[in-house]
Design an enzyme around this catalytic site. Structure first.
Site, mmCIF file in Angstrom:
data_model
loop_
_atom_site.group_PDB
_atom_site.id
_atom_site.type_symbol
_atom_site.label_atom_id
_atom_site.label_comp_id
_atom_site.label_asym_id
_atom_site.label_seq_id
_atom_site.Cartn_x
_atom_site.Cartn_y
_atom_site.Cartn_z
ATOM 1 N N GLY A 117 0.812 -1.216 0.000
ATOM 2 C CA GLY A 117 0.000 0.000 0.000
ATOM 3 C C GLY A 117 0.841 1.260 0.000
ATOM 4 N N SER A 118 0.346 2.278 0.708
ATOM 5 C CA SER A 118 0.872 3.644 0.569
ATOM 6 C C SER A 118 2.298 3.853 1.052
ATOM 7 C CB SER A 118 -0.060 4.621 1.300
ATOM 8 O OG SER A 118 -1.333 4.645 0.686
ATOM 9 N N VAL A 119 2.869 2.895 1.780
ATOM 10 C CA VAL A 119 4.264 3.067 2.210
ATOM 11 C C VAL A 119 5.224 3.046 1.023
ATOM 12 C CG1 VAL A 119 3.948 2.192 4.555
ATOM 13 C CG2 VAL A 119 4.425 0.589 2.688
ATOM 14 N N MET A 120 4.731 2.722 -0.172
ATOM 15 C CA MET A 120 5.580 2.733 -1.362
ATOM 16 C C MET A 120 5.645 4.106 -2.023
ATOM 17 S SD MET A 120 6.719 -0.275 -1.323
ATOM 18 C CE MET A 120 7.642 -0.209 -2.843
#
Length: 595
Positions: free
Chosen positions: A299-302
């Site tokens: 998810g958004s940690v990328m």
């Protein structure tokens, strides 16, 4: 004179034997002597080796001398795995098989079913068969007190793990023969195990030991292994993670704490865990090392790496803005949405508010080869090199096969799979001014310069450090990661779980937080993943971020990292940072069960 009268009568016993009889007797004696000499020749010359071997089998025993396995120590020399002396009971089947009437007595003393004892006694070799192993010395002494011929004891060792479940998935364990089976015990088995020795002993006709007649090669003890793990940080990480999994009724969790500059892994935990000192209920599928073996779409940690790739190749600049004022940003046949509708966002705000639309727009401006190169150089899609067995490489598909929809989805963490250890190392590169350092479980001596590889320009990394600090500010998704007295930078992630059929579950998610502190001069980085929470708020900023706060707060103190903000200043800034909703969550202590 009468001649016949003058001669006395001869007694019958005095009759002279015929000469042929004496010759026969002498011949028989001679043949007997020759036979004896021939037999003596055969026994002492021709069959000497065979007879000596047979005699040795009855009176000599070749016994192994076990080697004590080396201890596993944490970075401060505190034992994480040690070997303690125990006893093994073994029998000489040639003697023991004549004591069948006493077998029930031995089985009772060993608390073994009689059929088990019979199977073990008859299933060994001609000279040696184990009956029971890793017994406390007092029980072995009671067995020897029975004085059953052919029953002996042997000193061996048993592995003991002082931290129990706290470090079990990381350390693994050994089998009854002292061979590493999982985790560090398996990875460093050759280093730890040592080399067994051997001795030859003399025994009497009752099988009782008399003396050692020959020493073979002596046992060489295993070498100690000094890890980078800090047992106290490991404990804090495990208890915080376990509390979050239990509080939110999640399926599992994992976490990694790492030194930004050296790559030393200070803690690596998985939950649920098991007791390595009593593995009766151990199931590999339930209690594996999830921090290195489990992959998921993060998810958004990328998003920071999407931005880093675009900045690095000039597709965007630090002042670029993005219009995300829509309920549906359509890419191919897919509709990309944000949780909250925003207007025009700069890069700091794309991260702060975790805008999927903004990240997708950035990715679509970036050549796919450049994004692929960034993801690979920060460690995704390949094993980290930490050396743990079972480590998964994750997946980063070749960029040549990316559709436009995949390019957009990868910007916010779908279409790629990673491990928690990879996330910690990748964020460590941002915190380390763009230099990636390979994770390591071996302690690095103070002052040693660890070589890394540059994966992004210094300025790009420092820009990201500042923008990620904004995620912990007012309105940011990671405010529950704030640590009193320290600046913190990080990113939240909440991703739908794959259903294994090419789609996603509607109500099942993975929650993630990855961050580092202090934000102004990073020292430690931590990744937290809690899988499938089913109760309460199911967002990375609520479920995973507090695990980071509790653990990182303790780790900074234990590693003597001084606060970078006075308490009064921190309190004042924190009051300005939180919205009303955030204040309520902070007051309620969401995710604080670990404390």
């Amino acid at each position: 004179m009468n001649r016949d009268a003058a001669m006395p009568d001869r007694h019958p016993a005095m009759a002279v034997l015929p000469a042929w009889r004496a010759a026969v007797m002498m011949g028989l004696v001679g043949v007997g002597l020759v036979a004896i000499m021939v037999q003596a020749w055969r026994l002492q010359v021709e069959n000497a080796g065979f007879l000596r071997e047979q005699g040795a089998q009855r009176y000599l025993r070749h016994l192994p001398l076990p080697a004590m396995r080396g201890a596993v120590l944490d970075r401060n020399g505190v034992p994480l795995a040690i070997s303690v002396p125990v006893k093994a009971v073994w029998v000489d089947p040639q003697l023991f098989n004549h004591q069948v009437t006493r077998w029930p007595q031995l089985a009772q003393a060993l608390e073994l079913p009689l059929p088990t004892l019979e199977r073990r006694a008859r299933g060994g070799g001609a000279e040696f068969a184990f009956i029971a192993r890793q017994l406390p010395p007092e029980r072995a002494a009671a067995v020897m007190g029975l004085h059953i011929p052919g029953v002996y004891t042997l000193t061996e060792s048993r592995r003991y793990y002082p931290l129990g479940a706290v470090a079990a998935p990381l350390l693994g364990f050994t089998n009854v023969d002292g061979r590493g089976i999982e985790g560090v015990e398996l990875a460093y088995n050759q280093w730890l195990r040592g080399t067994p020795g051997k001795e030859t002993g003399l025994q009497d006709n009752r099988g009782q030991a008399l003396s050692v007649v020959q020493m073979g090669p002596p046992a060489e003890q295993g070498r100690p292994l000094l890890l980078s793990i800090d047992r106290n940080i490991q404990y804090f990480a495990y208890t915080a993670l376990a509390a979050a999994v239990q509080q939110f009724k999640a399926q599992s969790g994992s976490a990694v704490v790492m030194n930004v500059h050296t790559g030393e892994v200070l803690a690596l935990v998985s939950y649920p865990s098991f007791n390595p000192n009593n593995r009766q209920d151990y199931e590999p599928g339930l209690y594996g090392n999830r921090a290195v073996a489990d992959t998921y779409e993060p998810g958004s940690v990328m998003k920071p790496f999407t931005i880093a790739a675009a900045l690095d190749d000039g597709s965007i600049d630090p002042n670029s803005t993005f219009d995300v004022n829509t309920n549906c940003f359509r890419v191919a046949n897919y509709c990309i949405q944000d949780d909250v509708r925003h207007g025009v966002l700069n890069l700091a705000q794309v991260l702060k508010y975790s805008s999927n639309i903004g990240a997708a727009q950035i990715s679509l401006r970036t050549p796919p080869a450049d994004l692929y190169h960034m993801l690979r150089t920060v460690g995704f899609g390949q094993v980290s090199g930490a050396g743990l067995p079972g480590e998964a490489p994750g997946t980063v598909p070749a960029w040549q096969g990316w559709s436009i929809a995949r390019r957009a989805a990868m910007a916010y963490g779908y279409g790629i799979s990673v491990t928690p250890l990879q996330l910690a190392a990748a964020y460590g590169a941002i915190a380390n001014d763009g230099v990636y350092v390979q994770p390591s479980l071996q302690r690095v001596n103070d002052g040693t310069q660890v070589q890394g590889s540059r994966v992004m320009p210094v300025q790009v990394a420092r820009d990201l450090q500042g923008w990620l600090a904004g995620v912990i500010s007012r309105g940011g998704t990671g405010f529950l990661a704030a640590i009193p007295g320290y600046t913190v930078a990080g990113k939240t992630g909440t991703s739908s779980m794959a259903d294994g059929k090419g789609g996603f579950y509607k109500n099942r998610v993975n929650t993630t937080f990855v961050g580092f502190a202090p934000a102004d001069h990073p020292q430690l980085v931590m990744a937290v993943v809690v899988r499938d929470p089913t109760q309460g708020w199911r967002f990375g900023g609520v479920v995973a971020a507090p695990v980071f706060r509790v653990t990182m707060s303790a780790a900074l103190r234990l590693m003597n990292v001084a606060p970078d903000m006075p308490a009064a200043q921190w309190n004042a800034q924190m009051a300005k940072r939180m919205t009303t909703a955030q204040e309520r969550l902070w007051a309620e202590g969401a995710g604080d069960a670990a404390q």
